[in-house]
Structures are given as C-alpha cells and as structure tokens.
Motif scaffolding. Structure first.
Motif, PDB file in Angstrom:
ATOM      1  N   ARG A  11       0.833  -1.212   0.000  1.00 32.85           N
ATOM      2  CA  ARG A  11       0.000   0.000   0.000  1.00 32.85           C
ATOM      3  C   ARG A  11       0.861   1.253   0.000  1.00 32.85           C
ATOM      4  O   ARG A  11       0.548   2.234  -0.683  1.00 32.85           O
ATOM      5  CB  ARG A  11      -0.939   0.001   1.208  1.00 32.85           C
ATOM      6  CG  ARG A  11      -2.119  -0.950   1.057  1.00 32.85           C
ATOM      7  CD  ARG A  11      -3.170  -0.708   2.131  1.00 32.85           C
ATOM      8  NE  ARG A  11      -2.654  -0.719   3.486  1.00 32.85           N
ATOM      9  CZ  ARG A  11      -2.535  -1.813   4.255  1.00 32.85           C
ATOM     10  NH1 ARG A  11      -2.909  -2.983   3.784  1.00 32.85           N
ATOM     11  NH2 ARG A  11      -2.064  -1.719   5.479  1.00 32.85           N
ATOM     12  N   ALA A  12       1.966   1.236   0.763  1.00 36.58           N
ATOM     13  CA  ALA A  12       2.865   2.397   0.793  1.00 36.58           C
ATOM     14  C   ALA A  12       3.515   2.611  -0.576  1.00 36.58           C
ATOM     15  O   ALA A  12       3.627   3.743  -1.053  1.00 36.58           O
ATOM     16  CB  ALA A  12       3.932   2.217   1.864  1.00 36.58           C
ATOM     17  N   GLY A  13       3.939   1.527  -1.211  1.00 31.24           N
ATOM     18  CA  GLY A  13       4.528   1.636  -2.538  1.00 31.24           C
ATOM     19  C   GLY A  13       3.543   2.153  -3.559  1.00 31.24           C
ATOM     20  O   GLY A  13       3.882   2.977  -4.417  1.00 31.24           O
ATOM     21  N   LYS A  14       2.294   1.691  -3.461  1.00 31.12           N
ATOM     22  CA  LYS A  14       1.263   2.153  -4.388  1.00 31.12           C
ATOM     23  C   LYS A  14       0.985   3.644  -4.184  1.00 31.12           C
ATOM     24  O   LYS A  14       0.870   4.399  -5.155  1.00 31.12           O
ATOM     25  CB  LYS A  14      -0.011   1.335  -4.155  1.00 31.12           C
ATOM     26  CG  LYS A  14      -1.049   1.488  -5.208  1.00 31.12           C
ATOM     27  CD  LYS A  14      -2.186   0.502  -4.970  1.00 31.12           C
ATOM     28  CE  LYS A  14      -3.281   0.692  -5.984  1.00 31.12           C
ATOM     29  NZ  LYS A  14      -4.382  -0.245  -5.799  1.00 31.12           N
ATOM     30  N   ALA A  59       6.438  -6.844  -7.319  1.00 34.12           N
ATOM     31  CA  ALA A  59       6.792  -6.029  -8.488  1.00 34.12           C
ATOM     32  C   ALA A  59       5.707  -6.079  -9.554  1.00 34.12           C
ATOM     33  O   ALA A  59       5.352  -5.053 -10.144  1.00 34.12           O
ATOM     34  CB  ALA A  59       8.127  -6.495  -9.067  1.00 34.12           C
ATOM     35  N   ILE A  60       5.152  -7.267  -9.791  1.00 33.22           N
ATOM     36  CA  ILE A  60       4.093  -7.401 -10.794  1.00 33.22           C
ATOM     37  C   ILE A  60       2.846  -6.648 -10.337  1.00 33.22           C
ATOM     38  O   ILE A  60       2.184  -5.979 -11.130  1.00 33.22           O
ATOM     39  CB  ILE A  60       3.796  -8.894 -11.058  1.00 33.22           C
ATOM     40  CG1 ILE A  60       4.979  -9.529 -11.792  1.00 33.22           C
ATOM     41  CG2 ILE A  60       2.513  -9.072 -11.861  1.00 33.22           C
ATOM     42  CD1 ILE A  60       4.937 -11.037 -11.837  1.00 33.22           C
ATOM     43  N   GLY A  61       2.536  -6.739  -9.054  1.00 34.49           N
ATOM     44  CA  GLY A  61       1.398  -6.002  -8.518  1.00 34.49           C
ATOM     45  C   GLY A  61       1.580  -4.500  -8.650  1.00 34.49           C
ATOM     46  O   GLY A  61       0.636  -3.776  -9.001  1.00 34.49           O
ATOM     47  N   ALA A  65      -0.621  -1.816 -10.691  1.00 29.71           N
ATOM     48  CA  ALA A  65      -1.145  -0.630 -10.010  1.00 29.71           C
ATOM     49  C   ALA A  65      -0.687   0.652 -10.701  1.00 29.71           C
ATOM     50  O   ALA A  65      -1.376   1.670 -10.648  1.00 29.71           O
ATOM     51  CB  ALA A  65      -0.700  -0.623  -8.554  1.00 29.71           C
ATOM     52  N   SER A  66       0.456   0.606 -11.351  1.00 32.12           N
ATOM     53  CA  SER A  66       0.964   1.803 -12.031  1.00 32.12           C
ATOM     54  C   SER A  66       0.116   2.163 -13.241  1.00 32.12           C
ATOM     55  O   SER A  66       0.196   3.289 -13.739  1.00 32.12           O
ATOM     56  CB  SER A  66       2.421   1.602 -12.443  1.00 32.12           C
ATOM     57  OG  SER A  66       2.511   0.655 -13.487  1.00 32.12           O
ATOM     58  N   ALA A  67      -0.697   1.229 -13.718  1.00 32.56           N
ATOM     59  CA  ALA A  67      -1.539   1.508 -14.887  1.00 32.56           C
ATOM     60  C   ALA A  67      -2.489   2.668 -14.616  1.00 32.56           C
ATOM     61  O   ALA A  67      -2.701   3.512 -15.481  1.00 32.56           O
ATOM     62  CB  ALA A  67      -2.316   0.265 -15.290  1.00 32.56           C
ATOM     63  N   SER A  68      -3.049   2.710 -13.422  1.00 39.44           N
ATOM     64  CA  SER A  68      -3.966   3.801 -13.120  1.00 39.44           C
ATOM     65  C   SER A  68      -3.216   5.064 -12.712  1.00 39.44           C
ATOM     66  O   SER A  68      -3.697   6.169 -12.904  1.00 39.44           O
ATOM     67  CB  SER A  68      -4.938   3.396 -12.014  1.00 39.44           C
ATOM     68  OG  SER A  68      -4.224   3.100 -10.828  1.00 39.44           O
ATOM     69  N   GLN A  73       2.854   7.088 -19.227  1.00 37.67           N
ATOM     70  CA  GLN A  73       4.220   6.602 -19.112  1.00 37.67           C
ATOM     71  C   GLN A  73       4.271   5.078 -19.249  1.00 37.67           C
ATOM     72  O   GLN A  73       5.195   4.536 -19.835  1.00 37.67           O
ATOM     73  CB  GLN A  73       4.838   7.026 -17.777  1.00 37.67           C
ATOM     74  CG  GLN A  73       5.101   8.503 -17.669  1.00 37.67           C
ATOM     75  CD  GLN A  73       3.850   9.304 -17.340  1.00 37.67           C
ATOM     76  OE1 GLN A  73       2.835   8.768 -16.943  1.00 37.67           O
ATOM     77  NE2 GLN A  73       3.929  10.615 -17.523  1.00 37.67           N
ATOM     78  N   LEU A  74       3.265   4.398 -18.704  1.00 43.94           N
ATOM     79  CA  LEU A  74       3.244   2.942 -18.799  1.00 43.94           C
ATOM     80  C   LEU A  74       3.072   2.510 -20.243  1.00 43.94           C
ATOM     81  O   LEU A  74       3.664   1.516 -20.677  1.00 43.94           O
ATOM     82  CB  LEU A  74       2.120   2.370 -17.937  1.00 43.94           C
ATOM     83  CG  LEU A  74       2.073   0.851 -17.848  1.00 43.94           C
ATOM     84  CD1 LEU A  74       3.338   0.325 -17.188  1.00 43.94           C
ATOM     85  CD2 LEU A  74       0.858   0.393 -17.089  1.00 43.94           C
TER      86      LEU A  74
END
Length: 186
Positions: A11-14, A59-61, A65-68, A73-74
C-alpha cells in the motif's frame, strides 16, 4: 516477513507511485520490470530463491497498479512490460501467475484504441491461455474494422497473439495471423 508488513509495504509503494511525477515514473518503471523478471541479482541463492516469488508478486502487482497512476508513461514501456507479464503467467508459483493475470488486466486498460479495448477479455484469455484461445482472439481481431490508429499499448497486447498465431502448427491459424498483420499495417 509478516503478511501485515507485506500488505502495508505494498500500500505504501502504491501510494508513493501515485505521487510520482512523470519523470519519476519513467525512472521507476525499469526497476519494476527488472524486479518482475525471473533474473536473480546475486547474493545467497538459497535464501533469495525462497523469497523470489514474493519479490515477483510485489513487483508485478506494482506494475499493474501503475496503470492507473501513470497510464501515459506505462504505455511507452508496455512493449517490454507485456512480455515480462506473459512470462510470469508460466511461473511455477500460483500467486505469481494470479498476480500477473490481474496486472495484465489493469495494464490492458491503458490501451487507447476502442476496438482493442472492446476485445480486452478475449485478448487477455489469449495471452493467459495461448494454446486454447489464440485462434479465437485472431478471429475476433479479424472480425473488426479498425477506424482508429493503434497506439503502443494496443500493439503491445496484440503482438504476442500475432506471434503465437504465426508460430502455430496449423496453416489456417498462421494464415489468419498473417492476414491480421497485413490489415493492421494498413
């Protein structure tokens, strides 16, 4: 590591990823791709192999999550990200496979082409179960008229299916893939 700690770290990384600037996302995505790959970075092999699946899941998660957080950039790195996610679908650990499927679904939302977005479920099935679903995806792609240009994200989703179709044993599937490649090139 504790499950609570892993969930809090995710959650912190997201949250951190959502706060990154466009330049920060460009710098972070290659690191995520590297962590999502099956390559080991050295160190104690025995202890790293025990935790490698957890690193890959995280990493995959984050990639999904980076998609949104940063779809523009993704989209630029999807030609490298989709093959990594597809290789994760063949991992021996079920959590890695499950997370890769979820991440592919989130990443597919980055595609801007409406014709490709309408076929998202069929394309994801073909990416996740290529032996059973490639022909159906090729037929679905052939049955569409493409009024909009294909962006990098759309091409990144379609290309693995085209490649699989070109390598298929049956001549009919290879022909469909070749016709589709010609149609998309126009």
């Amino acid at each position: 590591g504790s499950l609570i700690v892993r969930q809090a770290a995710f959650r912190a990384g997201k949250t951190l990823f959502h706060g990154l600037s466009a330049h920060g996302v460009k710098l972070a995505l290659p690191t995520l791709l590297s962590a999502a790959s099956n390559d080991e970075t050295g160190g104690d092999k025995e202890s790293s192999n025990k935790q490698a699946w957890r690193r890959r899941v995280a990493a995959i998660g984050m990639l999904g999550a980076s998609a949104s957080a940063a779809p523009k950039q993704l989209g630029a790195v999807l030609p490298r990200a989709v093959p990594e996610l597809i290789s994760a679908l063949a991992d021996t650990h079920p959590r890695v496979r499950e997370t890769a499927r979820e991440a592919l679904g989130e990443v597919a939302n980055v595609a801007k082409n409406p014709e490709i977005r309408n076929l998202k479920a069929v394309l994801l099935d073909a990416l996740c179960e290529p032996a059973q679903c490639t022909r159906l995806a090729l037929d679905s792609l052939l049955g569409r008229e493409y009024a909009h240009a294909l962006d990098a994200a759309s091409i990144a989703l379609v290309m693995p299916i085209l490649v699989r179709g070109m390598r298929d044993r049956t001549a009919d599937t290879r022909r469909c893939a070749a016709v589709l490649a010609g149609n998309l090139a126009l």
